[in-house]
Design a protein around this motif. Structure first.
Motif, short mmCIF file in Angstrom:
data_model
loop_
_atom_site.label_atom_id
_atom_site.label_comp_id
_atom_site.label_asym_id
_atom_site.label_seq_id
_atom_site.Cartn_x
_atom_site.Cartn_y
_atom_site.Cartn_z
N ALA A 1 0.82 -1.20 0.00
CA ALA A 1 0.00 0.00 0.00
C ALA A 1 0.86 1.26 0.00
O ALA A 1 0.52 2.25 -0.62
CB ALA A 1 -0.92 -0.01 1.21
N ILE A 2 1.97 1.21 0.70
CA ILE A 2 2.84 2.36 0.85
C ILE A 2 4.07 2.13 -0.01
O ILE A 2 4.59 1.02 -0.05
CB ILE A 2 3.27 2.51 2.33
N THR B 1 -2.47 4.13 9.50
CA THR B 1 -1.90 3.97 8.17
C THR B 1 -0.97 2.75 8.16
O THR B 1 -0.26 2.51 9.15
CB THR B 1 -1.04 5.20 7.80
N TYR B 2 -0.97 2.01 7.05
CA TYR B 2 -0.03 0.90 6.93
C TYR B 2 1.40 1.44 7.10
O TYR B 2 1.77 2.41 6.43
CB TYR B 2 -0.18 0.22 5.57
N LYS C 1 -6.84 8.30 -3.59
CA LYS C 1 -5.96 9.46 -3.85
C LYS C 1 -6.77 10.59 -4.48
O LYS C 1 -6.64 11.75 -4.08
CB LYS C 1 -4.80 9.05 -4.75
N ALA D 1 -5.95 0.10 0.37
CA ALA D 1 -5.29 1.35 0.03
C ALA D 1 -4.19 1.70 1.02
O ALA D 1 -3.26 2.44 0.68
CB ALA D 1 -6.32 2.48 -0.03
N GLY D 2 -4.29 1.20 2.25
CA GLY D 2 -3.28 1.48 3.27
C GLY D 2 -3.57 2.72 4.11
O GLY D 2 -2.75 3.13 4.92
N TYR E 1 -3.21 9.28 3.90
CA TYR E 1 -2.02 8.59 4.43
C TYR E 1 -1.37 9.41 5.54
O TYR E 1 -1.11 10.60 5.38
CB TYR E 1 -1.01 8.35 3.30
N PHE E 2 -1.12 8.76 6.67
CA PHE E 2 -0.42 9.35 7.82
C PHE E 2 -1.15 10.56 8.41
O PHE E 2 -0.57 11.34 9.15
CB PHE E 2 1.03 9.71 7.47
#
Lengths: 95, 492
Positions: A55-56, B193-194, B390, B434-435, B460-461
């Protein structure tokens, strides 16, 4: 989608599983319906799409090539079903 | 207020002011476990003696003035997080007598902060399931209605928090396994988040999807726990080296300028029960009345998320679970003729039905001739799902959605129909693919009095944004203050 008894048994063997005779039908049926459902993916055009593995975005994680302390050997084998003199014991492989 | 009813932030203040000691608080929780555990069955192992010792040590540190932030706070830990010298079963016969020789990184961090682990909690075997009925040890009951499931796979974590048998818990989330049980048990749960939290010492299910996160009584407690466990770890090469903000400081209660995305695909989705639909609509009004901006977004590949997930996760699981071969640790079948026979007997007797089903499905998806059609195809669709998010986060800060289509179902109701069970993960699975981070915060009750969770997903994050939005919501409502009616069952 139908998945045959033979296919279930073939894949089970690859995964090192033994399926009881009684359960093969149930597995075949359940896997068949799951696989039929995932066929939905074929409705998506992915001809130009790269696969995602993570994913990242990740880069290779390097570290210095130095020895560090790790698990003590006895700790590492403490959970083994069978061990002797610091070794794992397995059933005979070659007759 | 009884000690077991405290939140972490309340208890931490009382401990600091020396109004309650770590030993007193731990004893209160252990007593609560004695009272309630026979009804709920959340724990696989209660670590009474170890907890008492840790509480004494915490009191010493408090007296010396060098106590960590979680000094004396009793927590439960999902039984797939390795605890040195303390049995870690994954709720599987395979690991029934596995005593890890090391701690997971999250355990080292909790211990350094002074936390007191009171026990290891139940789950679906190897985290495969949405109800905790796949536990190889026992099913856990929902504290709000003992005839219902607590959700899963972190059902023991959610139930132990809801039944006040700990002040907070760590679970793991591969396709919704923190958020869905949090929703079903009326507690807060966040999947970071991953890469935000180290997976070192987390028994692997699907390595590209698994993530550890907290379950707690309220958003502040979830932020406190995330503060402790988040961060880069050289022992997990997929953990991400990015600065970790202070998630408690991020709880400003100010959502001015926040843009909330509503995915049109989720809200037209069939299968959302009336009670969940109403609770989500009401939650939207709370944000709307506070002046949040709403924007409709589209996640066009939502319909394919469950299918992609149920190829990718079993494929990774079939590979990860190949290590259980009866040689290095775990169960070994005794009656075997030779090595191959030993492998097969060990795995067939050691794994439960759902785990075997997923191993076979995953092996099939990875096998010669099928790899392109299944695993590769699913990984490509995963790229599109990621792209959907995204694009969506170009237009909004957080995404609002249900967690689960229905409140907790009855024990046994879905157990014979794996596909139906899988489909109930529809709203949570995409975040793992998607993470991105996602959380569940209590947002209402069904007519039968079952809790319902609201899901907020972030970029993300950006855990801080969803935590703050959830904190704001919590301050406007009182759902998180309602408690499971266990007193009735206790006849007190």
């Amino acid at each position: 989608m139908k998945i045959s008894r033979e296919e279930v048994l073939y894949v089970a063997n690859l995964a090192r599983l033994t399926i009881d005779d009684d359960d093969v039908e149930t597995f075949a049926e359940q896997l068949g319906s799951i696989l039929e459902y995932v066929e939905n993916l074929n409705r998506v055009d992915t001809s130009e799409v790269l696969p995602t593995a993570h994913a990242i975005e990740t880069a290779n994680a390097f570290r210095k090539d130095e020895t560090t302390r790790h698990l003590d050997r006895n700790d590492a084998i403490a959970n083994a079903p069978k061990a002797e003199d610091g070794h794992f014991i397995v059933p005979k492989v070659i007759e | 207020m009884e000690a077991h009813a405290l939140t972490i932030h309340e208890a931490a203040i009382l401990i600091k002011k020396k109004e309650i000691s770590a030993v007193e608080l731990t004893d209160a929780i252990l007593e609560r476990i004695d009272d309630v555990e026979p009804l709920v069955d959340a724990y696989i192992t209660v670590t009474k003696e170890a907890a008492k010792k840790r509480a004494i040590a915490a009191d010493k540190m408090i007296a010396q003035g060098n106590a960590g932030f979680l000094a004396g706070i009793p927590l439960s830990i999902k039984d797939l997080i390795c605890t040195k010298g303390i049995r870690t079963t994954c709720a599987s016969r395979m690991l029934e007598s596995f005593y890890p020789p090391y701690n997971a990184t999250v355990m080292d961090k909790l211990n350094a902060a002074g936390a007191v682990m009171v026990g290891k909690v139940n789950m679906d075997e190897f985290a495969m399931g949405s109800s905790t009925e796949n536990s190889g040890i026992k099913p856990t009951k929902n504290p709000w209605d003992l005839s219902r499931v607590p959700g899963g796979s972190s059902g023991g974590s959610a139930a132990s928090v809801a039944a006040e048998m700990c002040l907070g818990s760590l679970g793991s989330d591969t396709g919704g396994s923190i958020r869905q049980p949090a929703s079903h048990c009326g507690v807060v749960g966040i999947k970071p988040t991953y890469g935000r939290v180290s997976r070192f010492g987390l028994v692997a299910f699907a390595s590209s999807l698994d993530q550890i996160g907290p379950l707690a009584k309220d958003v502040t407690d979830a932020a406190i726990l995330l503060n402790i466990i988040a961060g880069y770890d050289p022992r997990d090469s997929t953990s991400v080296d990015q600065p970790v903000p202070d998630y408690v400081k991020a709880l400003t209660d100010d959502i001015k300028g926040l843009t909330i995305g509503i995915p049109k695909e989720y809200h037209t989705s069939t299968g959302i029960s009336e009670s969940v639909g109403t609770a989500i609509d009401n939650a939207m009004s709370v944000f709307k009345n506070a002046g949040a901006d709403f924007v409709e977004i589209t996640l066009p590949h939502t319909d394919y998320a469950v299918a992609a997930y149920y190829l990718i996760a079993p494929a990774e699981a079939s590979s990860n679970l190949a290590r259980y071969d009866g040689v290095k640790y775990g169960f070994r079948s005794r009656e075997s003729q030779g090595l191959l026979d030993m492998y097969k007997n060990t795995r067939s007797l050691g794994f439960g039905a759902e785990v075997q089903r997923r191993i076979i499905l995953g092996t099939y998806a990875l096998s010669a001739g099928y790899y392109d059609a299944y695993y590769k195809k699913a990984s490509q669709v995963r790229t599109l799902i990621k792209q959907d998010f995204k694009n969506a986060f170009d237009a909004c800060d957080v995404i609002l959605a249900p967690v689960a289509p229905t409140p907790a179902f009855k024990i046994g109701e879905n157990i014979d129909d794996p596909l139906r069970m899988y489909l109930s993960d529809i709203f949570t699975i995409s975040a793992n693919l998607a993470g991105i981070p996602g959380l569940s915060v209590p947002c209402g009750f069904s007519a039968e009095g079952l809790p319902i969770g609201l899901q907020l997903m972030g970029n993300y994050f950006d855990e801080a944004s969803i935590l703050n939005a959830a904190y704001f919501f919590e301050r406007q409502t009182d759902f998180h203050q309602k408690k499971a009616h266990l007193s009735k069952a206790l006849n007190k």
